[in-house]
Design an enzyme around this catalytic site. Structure first.
Site, PDB file in Angstrom:
ATOM      1  N   CYS A  75      -1.789   8.580   2.819  1.00 44.97           N
ATOM      2  CA  CYS A  75      -1.711   8.168   1.415  1.00 44.97           C
ATOM      3  C   CYS A  75      -3.024   8.395   0.692  1.00 44.97           C
ATOM      4  O   CYS A  75      -3.047   8.598  -0.517  1.00 44.97           O
ATOM      5  CB  CYS A  75      -1.340   6.687   1.323  1.00 44.97           C
ATOM      6  SG  CYS A  75       0.291   6.280   1.961  1.00 44.97           S
TER       7      CYS A  75
ATOM      8  N   GLU B 247       0.873  -1.176   0.000  1.00 48.67           N
ATOM      9  CA  GLU B 247       0.000   0.000   0.000  1.00 48.67           C
ATOM     10  C   GLU B 247       0.905   1.219   0.000  1.00 48.67           C
ATOM     11  O   GLU B 247       1.555   1.523   1.014  1.00 48.67           O
ATOM     12  CB  GLU B 247      -0.914   0.023   1.229  1.00 48.67           C
ATOM     13  CG  GLU B 247      -1.882   1.189   1.196  1.00 48.67           C
ATOM     14  CD  GLU B 247      -2.450   1.561   2.544  1.00 48.67           C
ATOM     15  OE1 GLU B 247      -2.457   2.775   2.866  1.00 48.67           O
ATOM     16  OE2 GLU B 247      -2.860   0.656   3.281  1.00 48.67           O
TER      17      GLU B 247
END
Length: 490
Positions: A291, A256
């Site tokens: 993110c 990720e």
């Protein structure tokens, strides 16, 4: 909260590495300062694992694997639920610890322990659902598949939610029958040590193991021949390094990574909700250190000026930098001096490339914050897709605003970056919403919402934002391998 004012029960008592069911001093004898970013002062020292420590931890996990894998799924689920209950009981001191060590506001971090506990409980409920299938082969054969655990899994987690990531990412590998070695972020390792104190003794020795360290520690985890899978929550350069190392050993990865995520607003959007979504989607609470932040905002020309004016007016009221451990704070500090300097660099870049600064753009003037790594919530308008600030991930509190008119040009611009983690679409027209979601190149899309996660919904990116999915049943299967069994009948 200054370091000298930390109350008892917040900091971990241990300053060593946890593996094999016991605490161990780092083999090299190395310790590193870990700081309180709100004041740029040392909290304490954390151990630094080197390759030899990694080898010891991985071997302990490998030794524990056969026993853990043989435990019935329902029993493994009971271990996970016990861990979840402990996390809920310690939610506030865990939030205070992360606020001290990574600079995020305690008022928001209080949710992290709950989310981690939710993950443990969710995967506990799925432990018995790791099922194979039978495949027809005619009368002479019985053919079936099973999903077998991999072995030792290495988990490398990020600094923006260190405790939550470390605790939540225990769940799927353990439920599937794997053992695990977790590496804490070097910027904020203390809550991982506390996690080891809280849940280490719940599990059989060697099932869960926790290390602190820098690049050598992470590299050694990726290279170790007994590690069967490596996962990372982090930036694209680190993800590429992990993938290169894993490729040398033909080792699977789950990544990720970063994002330069787009929020698209159509003319018919509910403007009040849209303004809230723009402010919330950027995750200014975390100083933009997320993110999934929607850092690129595309406003249709018919609503651009009105919406932008509202955001500029409301943003400083809602997200004003403050001391992270103060319950009233709604925006914390950046995690380190290096991250602060990176943000300052990109503000300079925004000016150089012709962006118009309309909000923030400087360190706060409050003398209480003068020593910490604080930066105001910042917006650049009149942005164009070729600008560096419009293409490169900052991981800081800078939003870029674009004006659009033509939908085809819009999606060319939205999809022009090498990232594809999240996206947000704002419209009251169902046809437009579905069409836009299909065209947006992202792994996780919100419509009339932003930033929220839902347990069971697959989270992950496309392009350079990563590979694999988490927080869902697919994450469970990420830590298994399909085994086919064929029986020739007599």
């Amino acid at each position: 909260m200054r370091t000298k004012d930390i109350p008892d029960g917040i900091l971990p008592k241990q300053r060593e590495l946890y593996y094999g069911g016991a605490w161990h001093a780092p083999i090299s004898g190395a310790y590193a300062d870990t700081i309180n970013p709100a004041y740029n002062e040392v909290i304490t020292q954390a151990p630094v694992a080197v390759a030899a420590d990694v080898d010891a931890a991985v071997r302990a996990a490998h030794l524990a694997f056969p026993g853990w894998a043989s435990i019935p799924p329902a029993e493994r689920a009971r271990y996970l639920r016990r861990a979840a209950a402990v996390l809920r009981d310690h939610a506030m001191p865990l939030a205070q610890l992360d606020a001290l060590n990574n600079g995020n506001p305690v008022s928001a971090l209080i949710q992290d322990a709950g989310f981690a506990a939710d993950c443990l409980e969710y995967f506990a409920g799925l432990a018995a659902e790791i099922k194979g299938e039978t495949i027809p082969m005619g009368d002479g054969n019985l053919n079936y598949t099973t999903q077998a655990p991999l072995g030792v899994v290495a988990r490398i987690v990020a600094y923006n939610h260190p405790f939550m990531f470390a605790a939540a990412r225990l769940a799927a590998p353990l439920a599937a029958g794997n053992t695990i070695v977790v590496k804490a972020p070097d910027q904020a390792p203390l809550s991982i040590l506390r996690l080891a104190e809280l849940v280490g003794e719940i599990f059989p020795p060697g099932v869960v193991n926790f290390l602190c360290g820098g690049r050598e520690c992470g590299d050694a985890m990726g290279k170790h021949p007994l590690v069967r899978k490596v996962t990372l929550i982090g930036g694209v350069p680190t993800g590429k390094a992990v993938m290169r190392t894993a490729a040398e050993h033909l080792k699977p990865v789950l990544l990720e990574l970063g994002g330069k995520n787009a929020l698209i607003a159509y003319p018919d959007a509910n403007l009040d909700c849209l303004v809230d979504g723009i402010i919330g989607g950027m995750n200014f609470t975390w100083s933009g250190q997320s993110c999934g932040s929607t850092s690129r905002v595309f406003l249709h020309e018919s609503i651009h000026d009105q919406v932008l004016d509202s955001v500029i007016r409301l943003l400083p009221e809602r997200h004003k930098p403050g001391i992270p451990t103060d319950p009233k704070t709604t925006m914390g500090s950046l995690v380190s001096l290096a991250q602060l300097q990176k943000v300052e660099h990109y503000v300079k870049v925004g000016h150089e490339d012709g962006g118009r600064l309309v909000c923030g753009g400087k360190r706060p003037v409050d003398p209480v914050l003068k020593d910490g790594f604080f930066y105001e919530a910042t917006i650049f308008a009149d942005m164009h897709p070729e600008m560096r600030l419009a293409r490169e991930e900052v991981f800081g509190p800078i939003m870029s605003v674009f004006k659009w008119t033509d939908e085809n040009v819009l999606f060319d611009q939205v999809n022009s970056v090498e990232f594809g983690l999240t996206g947000s679409i704002w419209t009251q027209n169902l046809n437009i919403a579905h069409r836009a979601a299909k065209r947006m190149q992202a792994g996780y899309v919100w419509i009339n919402n932003a930033s929220q996660h839902f347990m069971g919904a697959p989270f992950g990116g496309v392009k350079q934002s990563g590979m694999g999915r988490e927080e869902c049943f697919a994450e469970l299967l990420e830590f298994t391998a399909t085994k086919n069994v064929n029986i020739k009948l007599g």
